[in-house]
Write a protein that holds these residues in place. Structure first.
Motif, mmCIF file in Angstrom:
data_model
loop_
_atom_site.group_PDB
_atom_site.id
_atom_site.type_symbol
_atom_site.label_atom_id
_atom_site.label_comp_id
_atom_site.label_asym_id
_atom_site.label_seq_id
_atom_site.Cartn_x
_atom_site.Cartn_y
_atom_site.Cartn_z
ATOM 1 N N UNK A 6 0.837 -1.206 0.000
ATOM 2 C CA UNK A 6 0.000 0.000 0.000
ATOM 3 C C UNK A 6 0.871 1.256 0.000
ATOM 4 N N UNK A 7 0.553 2.165 -0.890
ATOM 5 C CA UNK A 7 1.377 3.373 -1.051
ATOM 6 C C UNK A 7 0.465 4.527 -1.454
ATOM 7 N N UNK A 8 0.739 5.721 -0.939
ATOM 8 C CA UNK A 8 -0.099 6.890 -1.233
ATOM 9 C C UNK A 8 0.777 8.073 -1.616
ATOM 10 N N UNK A 9 0.541 8.614 -2.818
ATOM 11 C CA UNK A 9 1.314 9.774 -3.284
ATOM 12 C C UNK A 9 0.361 10.923 -3.620
ATOM 13 N N UNK A 10 0.609 12.048 -2.994
ATOM 14 C CA UNK A 10 -0.153 13.267 -3.305
ATOM 15 C C UNK A 10 0.617 14.015 -4.390
ATOM 16 N N UNK A 11 -0.055 14.309 -5.496
ATOM 17 C CA UNK A 11 0.618 14.884 -6.667
ATOM 18 C C UNK A 11 -0.012 16.220 -7.050
ATOM 19 N N UNK A 12 0.838 17.228 -7.219
ATOM 20 C CA UNK A 12 0.378 18.533 -7.690
ATOM 21 C C UNK A 12 0.308 18.548 -9.205
ATOM 22 N N UNK A 80 -4.969 -0.407 0.217
ATOM 23 C CA UNK A 80 -4.888 -1.780 0.732
ATOM 24 C C UNK A 80 -5.338 -2.811 -0.301
ATOM 25 N N UNK A 81 -6.319 -2.429 -1.132
ATOM 26 C CA UNK A 81 -6.843 -3.402 -2.100
ATOM 27 C C UNK A 81 -6.120 -3.381 -3.453
ATOM 28 N N UNK A 82 -5.554 -2.206 -3.818
ATOM 29 C CA UNK A 82 -4.961 -2.059 -5.148
ATOM 30 C C UNK A 82 -3.450 -1.805 -5.156
ATOM 31 N N UNK A 83 -2.941 -1.107 -4.132
ATOM 32 C CA UNK A 83 -1.509 -0.776 -4.112
ATOM 33 C C UNK A 83 -1.253 0.713 -4.082
ATOM 34 N N UNK A 84 -0.809 1.269 -5.225
ATOM 35 C CA UNK A 84 -0.394 2.678 -5.272
ATOM 36 C C UNK A 84 -1.568 3.602 -5.620
ATOM 37 N N UNK A 98 -5.196 20.577 1.241
ATOM 38 C CA UNK A 98 -5.519 19.440 2.102
ATOM 39 C C UNK A 98 -4.618 18.227 1.884
ATOM 40 N N UNK A 99 -3.550 18.420 1.133
ATOM 41 C CA UNK A 99 -2.620 17.315 0.893
ATOM 42 C C UNK A 99 -2.017 16.791 2.178
ATOM 43 N N UNK A 100 -1.631 17.705 3.061
ATOM 44 C CA UNK A 100 -1.005 17.317 4.330
ATOM 45 C C UNK A 100 -1.979 16.522 5.198
ATOM 46 N N UNK A 101 -3.249 16.949 5.211
ATOM 47 C CA UNK A 101 -4.271 16.264 6.018
ATOM 48 C C UNK A 101 -4.477 14.828 5.529
ATOM 49 N N UNK A 102 -4.544 14.669 4.215
ATOM 50 C CA UNK A 102 -4.783 13.334 3.650
ATOM 51 C C UNK A 102 -3.594 12.403 3.893
ATOM 52 N N UNK A 103 -2.375 12.948 3.812
ATOM 53 C CA UNK A 103 -1.181 12.139 4.081
ATOM 54 C C UNK A 103 -1.152 11.689 5.542
ATOM 55 N N UNK A 104 -1.537 12.608 6.422
ATOM 56 C CA UNK A 104 -1.554 12.308 7.845
ATOM 57 C C UNK A 104 -2.565 11.188 8.147
ATOM 58 N N UNK A 110 -0.563 2.992 8.571
ATOM 59 C CA UNK A 110 0.691 2.355 8.196
ATOM 60 C C UNK A 110 0.976 2.404 6.713
ATOM 61 N N UNK A 111 0.309 3.319 5.998
ATOM 62 C CA UNK A 111 0.520 3.434 4.548
ATOM 63 C C UNK A 111 1.672 4.403 4.272
ATOM 64 N N UNK A 112 2.594 3.967 3.452
ATOM 65 C CA UNK A 112 3.739 4.810 3.064
ATOM 66 C C UNK A 112 3.222 5.994 2.242
ATOM 67 N N UNK A 113 3.591 7.224 2.620
ATOM 68 C CA UNK A 113 3.085 8.415 1.932
ATOM 69 C C UNK A 113 4.227 9.267 1.388
ATOM 70 N N UNK A 114 3.941 9.999 0.303
ATOM 71 C CA UNK A 114 4.919 10.944 -0.250
ATOM 72 C C UNK A 114 4.177 12.045 -1.008
ATOM 73 N N UNK A 115 4.905 13.110 -1.303
ATOM 74 C CA UNK A 115 4.320 14.269 -1.989
ATOM 75 C C UNK A 115 5.170 14.626 -3.203
ATOM 76 N N UNK A 116 4.501 14.941 -4.299
ATOM 77 C CA UNK A 116 5.168 15.523 -5.465
ATOM 78 C C UNK A 116 4.640 16.954 -5.587
#
Length: 255
Positions: A6-12, A80-84, A98-104, A110-116
């Motif tokens: 599971x991975x979450x990336x917030x992208x501008x 959790x069901x799909x991955x990235x 709201x990028x910071x809120x969603x990452x938090x 326990x999902x790995x988060x990052x921002x572009x």
């Protein structure tokens, strides 16, 4: 359940022009399993996420496809069901996005988060109109303020900004324009130049330029509305000065 991590990336996504997205953002889209995208992004960008499930989670004219709590839950469940999961947001997600809120929220599971980071509309939209936010002799700094806070009121920072010599950029402030005009008028800045730019950097871009005293009438005449950016400051004159210099050079070359 996916066997992917599971991975979450917030992208501008940038301010609207699809060319104003970063290479890193395109790489994130290409590796996405799910893209949750907002109303203000250019949908041409979705083609870069060719293998992903695409879900519209934005709002248009006050109509929400999903409430924020539902978006948060969708981020976690799809990761959790799909991955990235890529969350594609207009402008820069860390500037009123709201990028910071969603990452938090995602990190709590326990999902790995990052921002572009993205190119922010706060400076890119004025730039497309040849309006710099700083310019020697005119402005040494700038404020970027939200016109609508969590409590749906105009930010108190506008009162402080109006007292300064800085360029003031107000996002999401069109519904509070009369209030903004009143604040600057009380600081005796009726003659201060103002630009309002609607749908900046897109083919639907429209703008109006005036002063604190005249801008409401210009907005009425040109039928300007949201989404738009309000720029207050001497730097607004640069657009006209640049056009004037160009015209002079052109006329001299003819003669």
């Amino acid at each position: 359940m996916s066997n992917k991590t599971p991975k979450f990336t917030v992208v501008g996504a940038g301010p609207g022009d699809p060319d104003l997205i970063t290479i890193k953002a395109l790489k994130a889209l290409a590796s996405a399993d799910v893209v949750l995208y907002d109303a203000l992004i250019n949908e041409d960008l979705l083609k870069y996420a060719s293998n992903a499930e695409k879900i519209f989670v934005g709002k248009r004219k006050g109509c929400y496809a999903y409430q924020q709590e539902q978006i948060n839950e969708l981020i976690v469940s799809r990761a959790k069901s799909h991955g990235h999961v890529v969350r594609l947001k207009g402008g820069d997600p860390f500037i009123f996005g709201r990028g910071a809120e969603e990452m938090q929220y995602a990190a709590q599971f326990g999902i790995q988060t990052s921002i572009v980071p993205g190119i922010s509309s706060s400076y890119a939209v004025p730039a497309y109109q040849n309006i710099p936010l700083t310019k020697r002799g005119d402005s040494e700094s700038f404020w970027v303020i939200t016109g609508t806070t969590k409590s749906h009121k105009l930010s108190k920072d506008v009162y402080l900004a109006a007292k300064s010599n800085a360029t003031v950029v107000i996002l999401m402030g069109m519904s509070k324009l009369s209030e903004i005009v009143s604040i600057f008028t009380k600081e005796n800045k009726e003659a201060m130049p103002v630009a309002i730019i609607q749908n900046g950097t897109t083919d639907k871009e429209q703008s109006g330029i005036g002063t604190i005293q005249t801008i409401e009438e210009i907005v009425f005449q040109k039928k300007l509305s949201s989404p738009a950016i309000i720029v207050v400051g001497e730097v607004v004159h640069h657009k006209k000065k640049l056009a004037s210099v160009y015209q002079e050079v052109k006329e001299e070359s003819i003669h």
